[in-house]
Design a protein around this motif. Structure first.
Motif, PDB file in Angstrom:
ATOM      1  N   ASN A 123       1.012  -1.212   0.025  1.00  0.00           N
ATOM      2  CA  ASN A 123       0.094  -0.049  -0.137  1.00  0.00           C
ATOM      3  C   ASN A 123       0.997   1.104   0.129  1.00  0.00           C
ATOM      4  O   ASN A 123       1.086   1.806   0.996  1.00  0.00           O
ATOM      5  CB  ASN A 123      -0.901  -0.042   1.247  1.00  0.00           C
ATOM      6  N   ASP A 159       0.714   4.288  -0.886  1.00  0.00           N
ATOM      7  CA  ASP A 159      -0.263   5.388  -0.454  1.00  0.00           C
ATOM      8  C   ASP A 159      -0.330   5.714   1.134  1.00  0.00           C
ATOM      9  O   ASP A 159       0.080   6.676   1.688  1.00  0.00           O
ATOM     10  CB  ASP A 159      -1.614   5.469  -1.068  1.00  0.00           C
ATOM     11  N   LYS A 160      -0.219   4.426   1.770  1.00  0.00           N
ATOM     12  CA  LYS A 160      -0.235   4.501   3.153  1.00  0.00           C
ATOM     13  C   LYS A 160       1.218   4.769   3.607  1.00  0.00           C
ATOM     14  O   LYS A 160       1.414   5.634   4.612  1.00  0.00           O
ATOM     15  CB  LYS A 160      -0.603   3.116   3.846  1.00  0.00           C
ATOM     16  N   LYS A 201       3.184   6.922   1.963  1.00  0.00           N
ATOM     17  CA  LYS A 201       3.387   8.335   1.864  1.00  0.00           C
ATOM     18  C   LYS A 201       2.705   9.136   2.885  1.00  0.00           C
ATOM     19  O   LYS A 201       3.114  10.093   3.205  1.00  0.00           O
ATOM     20  CB  LYS A 201       2.697   8.582   0.432  1.00  0.00           C
ATOM     21  N   GLN A 202       1.553   8.460   3.262  1.00  0.00           N
ATOM     22  CA  GLN A 202       0.703   9.324   4.362  1.00  0.00           C
ATOM     23  C   GLN A 202       1.553   9.261   5.509  1.00  0.00           C
ATOM     24  O   GLN A 202       1.452  10.344   6.193  1.00  0.00           O
ATOM     25  CB  GLN A 202      -0.574   8.365   4.483  1.00  0.00           C
ATOM     26  N   SER A 251       5.294  13.781  -0.534  1.00  0.00           N
ATOM     27  CA  SER A 251       5.664  13.078  -1.938  1.00  0.00           C
ATOM     28  C   SER A 251       5.346  14.359  -2.825  1.00  0.00           C
ATOM     29  O   SER A 251       4.222  15.160  -2.681  1.00  0.00           O
ATOM     30  CB  SER A 251       4.650  11.990  -1.986  1.00  0.00           C
ATOM     31  N   ASP A 308       3.577  14.111  -5.635  1.00  0.00           N
ATOM     32  CA  ASP A 308       2.238  14.126  -6.445  1.00  0.00           C
ATOM     33  C   ASP A 308       1.091  14.331  -5.302  1.00  0.00           C
ATOM     34  O   ASP A 308       0.247  14.407  -5.503  1.00  0.00           O
ATOM     35  CB  ASP A 308       2.067  12.509  -6.817  1.00  0.00           C
ATOM     36  N   TRP A 309       1.819  14.705  -4.065  1.00  0.00           N
ATOM     37  CA  TRP A 309       0.856  15.004  -2.890  1.00  0.00           C
ATOM     38  C   TRP A 309       1.256  16.713  -2.627  1.00  0.00           C
ATOM     39  O   TRP A 309       0.771  17.033  -1.782  1.00  0.00           O
ATOM     40  CB  TRP A 309       1.138  14.269  -1.835  1.00  0.00           C
ATOM     41  N   ASN A 353       8.075   4.411  -6.699  1.00  0.00           N
ATOM     42  CA  ASN A 353       7.697   2.829  -6.220  1.00  0.00           C
ATOM     43  C   ASN A 353       8.435   1.773  -7.064  1.00  0.00           C
ATOM     44  O   ASN A 353       8.474   1.893  -8.239  1.00  0.00           O
ATOM     45  CB  ASN A 353       6.104   2.569  -6.873  1.00  0.00           C
TER      46      ASN A 353
END
Ligand code: GDP
Ligand code: MG
Length: 370
Positions: free
Chosen positions: A195, A197-198, A200-201, A210, A212-213, A221
């Protein structure tokens, strides 16, 4: 401090020579202005003036020497970035380093590739990147504690199925303390539970947002195991290196850092050096704190004998008289006499500092050491 005269010492202390002479007389040492005094005596004088200047002076001299490489900007050339891979245990540091090494190997070689030294250089798009391969944190911490910033960029490996872990946080802190930019490699994306995204969170909690955030942390990745995303990661490293504008002097006598060193029964002291700037030649007199030696043999990361090593190159050398410490800076002396003199002086200083640490020492003790 062989060869320091009373006059020179006074100048360094910003005192009149007569003041220094007076202190010496107090200890029963009769010395004229142009007379030399030994290190222990000089250090006692320094102490009288409330100065423990020796170590600082030496460090300063080393910094100055390193600075001379970067003084004339128009003489400098681009050098490859030096990368350390960091991250929590089992998140895939070793696998990533292996994957990177293999992107650079001609297929026939792949099976028989052997790691010779604790660092290697690869070529990608006609550009070089050097990876330090010493096992993670300990080496990095040791090097940091000696004040050497060995790395230009840290690649932080975080397993996508595990997320940010204690050593991930440690690694982030080390890199931040060192002022080294971080590139995040979100690894194991091939795993079912991955995961990204987790990850990155979680990283945002440590100030790594990140791109893209909307942040400025590059996250790639990857799967070290499946060798996916490796090229992209390498390209990102080159991109960050470009921004960092890494430079070195192409011809001066080499300066750099010891990556690792050990004693080999047959070969004697074996040390891996990373040249930061300048060029190291076979036969050079290398000095590393209280250790010195003439380079007897030089081997690159593929085990080939080489005669010269330029900026951002790691080489293994034989010839140090004793084992130098990892993370210690090295330089090349004019000649063997100078090298020996420097190392012996450092040894005396270190001995004195050790004595100081081990409790009160009488003057007699100090003088008996000579
Ligand atoms: P290190 O402790 O950070 O050096 O981690 P290693 O490189 O030794 O990897 C730990 C374990 O994770 C090993 O069993 C690897 O095979 C596995 N591993 C590493 N990278 C990947 C990956 O991209 N995908 C999967 N599925 N496993 C991986
Ligand atoms: Mg490992």
């Amino acid at each position: 401090m062989e060869g320091v005269t009373v006059g020179e010492l006074a100048a360094k202390l910003n005192k009149a020579p007569t003041e220094v002479i007076k202190v010496l007389m107090g200890y029963g040492v009769m010395a004229a202005v142009n007379q030399s005094i030994d290190f222990d005596t000089a250090s006692i004088v320094c102490e009288e003036f409330g100065v423990t200047c020796e170590l600082e002076d030496e460090n300063q001299a080393m910094d100055d020497l390193f600075d001379t490489h970067y003084q004339n900007e128009d003489e400098l050339v681009k050098r490859p970035p030096i990368i350390t891979v960091m991250g929590h245990v089992d998140h895939g540091k070793t696998s990533l380093l292996d994957a990177i090494r293999h992107t650079n190997v001609i297929s026939g070689e792949a099976g028989g590739i052997t790691q010779h030294i604790g660092a290697y250089t690869i070529m990608i798009k006609d550009e070089k990147i050097t990876f330090i391969d010493t096992p993670g944190h300990e080496a990095f911490t040791a090097m940091r504690s000696r004040g050497a910033s060995v790395t230009d960029i840290a690649v932080l490996v975080v397993a996508a199925d595990d997320g940010v872990m204690p050593q991930t946080v440690e690694a982030i802190n080390h890199a931040k303390d060192a002022g080294v930019p971080i590139i995040v490699a979100v690894n194991k994306i091939d795993k079912p539970g991955a995961n990204p995204d987790k990850v990155k969170q979680e990283l945002t909690e440590y100030g790594l947002v990140s791109e893209d955030w909307g942040g400025d942390t590059i996250c790639v990745n990857i799967s070290a195991k499946k060798r996916e995303g490796i090229e992209e990661l390498l390209e990102m490293i080159l991109l960050v290196a470009e921004v960092e504008d890494l430079k070195a002097h192409p011809t001066k006598k080499a300066i750099g850092t010891v990556i690792e060193a050990r004693l080999d029964k047959q070969k004697g002291t074996v040390a891996t050096l990373l040249v930061k700037s300048g060029v190291l030649h076979d036969g050079d007199i290398v000095v590393c704190n209280d250790v010195f030696g003439k380079v007897r043999a030089m081997m690159d990361d593929k085990g080939n004998k080489v005669k010269v090593a330029g900026p951002s190159t790691a080489i293994e050398i034989l010839g140090f008289n004793e084992v130098p410490g990892a993370g210690e800076k090295f330089f090349v002396a004019e000649n063997e006499r100078d090298g020996r003199k420097y190392a012996e002086r450092r040894k005396a200083i270190m001995k004195e500092n050790a004595l100081k640490k081990s409790g009160p020492v009488s003057l007699d003790d100090l003088f008996n050491q000579i």
